[in-house]
Motif scaffolding. Structure first.
Motif, mmCIF file in Angstrom:
data_model
loop_
_atom_site.group_PDB
_atom_site.id
_atom_site.type_symbol
_atom_site.label_atom_id
_atom_site.label_comp_id
_atom_site.label_asym_id
_atom_site.label_seq_id
_atom_site.Cartn_x
_atom_site.Cartn_y
_atom_site.Cartn_z
ATOM 1 N N THR A 203 0.842 -1.197 0.000
ATOM 2 C CA THR A 203 0.000 0.000 0.000
ATOM 3 C C THR A 203 0.879 1.250 0.000
ATOM 4 O O THR A 203 1.821 1.357 0.779
ATOM 5 C CB THR A 203 -0.906 0.007 1.250
ATOM 6 N N ASP A 330 -6.972 -2.038 -9.354
ATOM 7 C CA ASP A 330 -7.415 -2.883 -8.235
ATOM 8 C C ASP A 330 -8.925 -3.116 -8.319
ATOM 9 O O ASP A 330 -9.657 -2.976 -7.345
ATOM 10 C CB ASP A 330 -7.042 -2.231 -6.897
ATOM 11 N N SER A 333 -10.873 -6.587 -6.518
ATOM 12 C CA SER A 333 -10.741 -6.819 -5.072
ATOM 13 C C SER A 333 -12.023 -7.333 -4.429
ATOM 14 O O SER A 333 -11.976 -8.072 -3.435
ATOM 15 C CB SER A 333 -10.302 -5.524 -4.369
ATOM 16 N N GLN A 361 -3.772 -6.663 -5.700
ATOM 17 C CA GLN A 361 -3.129 -7.016 -4.434
ATOM 18 C C GLN A 361 -2.941 -8.525 -4.323
ATOM 19 O O GLN A 361 -2.130 -8.987 -3.537
ATOM 20 C CB GLN A 361 -3.993 -6.526 -3.250
#
Length: 412
Positions: A203, A330, A333, A361
């Motif tokens: 992050t 992203d 997710s 991620q």
């Protein structure tokens, strides 16, 4: 005298009006936070704390409002006092002239009438002037926004490159505003038509910032981004963004219907195109189950669909454009592993000629990408395929070991 009274009042009240506007903002902000955060407030039993926070903001606003209104309410009595005082002064002075035989009563009354007309005009000005300070503060705040110039400029002599599906980051660095610290530092990679480029990292490593540079939400600080061998700063913004299907990190839907949301990037899209995009985005199951299908209502912000459904509709919206480049920030997710895998497989099969940039991620989402970039504090610390990075990149190995079991790693 009237001008002096008005000037003093404005000098006292104007700064308070500026403070008042900020206090109104504060009350609105706290109210909005409390209303949207009710579940969290209840979960942490923080009702009393939030009540006190709102009460303080409200009290500050009330005190300032009372001061401003009391000050402004003094204006009219002062004006009337001055007006009647002048009438008395005229009569007093005129009486001496009448006694001396230098002035007629009719002349004195005419003088009073003329004086009153002038003073009433001033009173009307003062009545309007009561609203001017607040209007001035509000107008200044609006003008601050209207006068703000966009940092993203259209090119003077735009170029239209031929579609090749090629994207090149050439020694790209970026920092926000005048910050000394770089968010991205010397990024280099090339994506050819049909390639899947994946970005992974901790992050705050700069993944979202990197993909936001592609549609020119920001301009690079150093280096250049080439789309089909042309610097994106030399491409017309509409042309540039029409070639990109962008799915942001936070999926946003607009009030209307499913169809109107999917047609957001392509107004004339056929219904068959919409269903194809829905099918690729793995959203066909829940769209077809709805009573009105694609004509089903979407509430403001997409509040009447789940996070996963919202994400799949946002992906379908990007696919409907038939873009040259697909950028997923992203965007998988909220999807379960099975849906994620099916979606990626569908993209590979039905959009094989589209250059895809994926921020993720999860290792499972990107492990089959043609090229993976591992970012750490804005720098590329690893670049290659999953197999290569598992042998050469410590950061990637740590991410993989934290997400995959020993059996999965051994199998891979």
């Amino acid at each position: 005298v009237l001008s002096v009274v008005m000037a003093i009042l404005f000098g006292v009240v104007m700064p308070k009006f500026k403070i008042l506007q900020k206090l109104i903002d504060r009350v609105n902000l706290i109210s909005r936070e409390i209303l949207t955060g009710i579940p969290v407030i209840r979960a942490f039993s923080a009702e009393k704390f939030e009540e006190k926070r709102f009460d303080k903001a409200n009290q500050d606003l009330t005190k300032t409002n009372l001061f401003v209104n009391r000050a402004m309410s003094c204006m009219m009595p002062l004006m009337m006092l001055i007006m009647n005082g002048i009438s008395v002064l005229i009569v007093y002075s005129g009486a001496h002239g009448i006694d001396a035989g230098k002035l007629q009563v009719g002349d004195m009354m005419a003088f009073i009438q003329y004086a009153m007309q002038i003073i009433i005009a001033f009173l009307m000005i003062s009545a309007i002037a009561i609203f001017l300070p607040r209007a001035n503060v509000s107008a200044n705040r609006i003008n601050e926004i209207l006068d703000t110039k966009s940092s993203i400029k259209e090119p003077e002599h735009p170029q239209t490159p031929e579609k090749q599906g090629k994207l090149v980051f050439d020694h790209v660095s970026f920092s926000y505003g005048h910050a000394k610290e770089k968010v991205l530092d010397d990024i280099n990679f090339t994506a050819h038509q049909g390639d899947t480029i994946a970005l992974i990292g901790s992050t705050g490593s700069g993944k979202s910032t990197l993909v936001n540079l592609i549609p020119r939400f920001y301009d690079v600080t150093e280096g250049s981004i080439l789309m089909d061998d042309v610097d994106i700063r030399n491409i017309d913004l509409k042309t540039l963004r029409d070639r990109i299907g962008f799915v942001p990190q936070k999926s946003v839907l607009f009030s209307g219907t499913i169809a109107s949301n999917l047609r957001f990037g392509k107004k004339d899209a056929l219904e068959s195109e919409l269903w194809d995009a829905i099918d690729m985005a793995q959203a066909e199951d829940f769209v077809s189950e709805k009573e009105h299908g694609m004509d089903s209502h979407i509430a403001q912000g997409g509040s009447n669909v789940s996070g996963g459904q919202k994400q799949r509709l946002a992906i379908a919206r990007a696919i409907v454009k038939h873009p040259e480049f697909l950028v997923f920030d992203d965007s998988f997710s909220a999807l379960d592993f099975a849906t994620d895998a099916r979606l990626r497989k569908a993209l590979k099969e039905k959009a094989s000629d589209v250059t895809t940039i994926i921020v993720a991620q999860r290792i499972s989402t990107i492990m089959h990408a043609d090229q993976i970039l591992v970012l750490d504090h804005g720098k590329v610390v690893g670049q290659g395929t999953h197999e290569q990075l598992m042998k050469t990149c410590d950061v990637y190995q740590q991410i993989a070991q934290s997400q995959l079991s020993q059996e999965e790693l051994a199998y891979e």
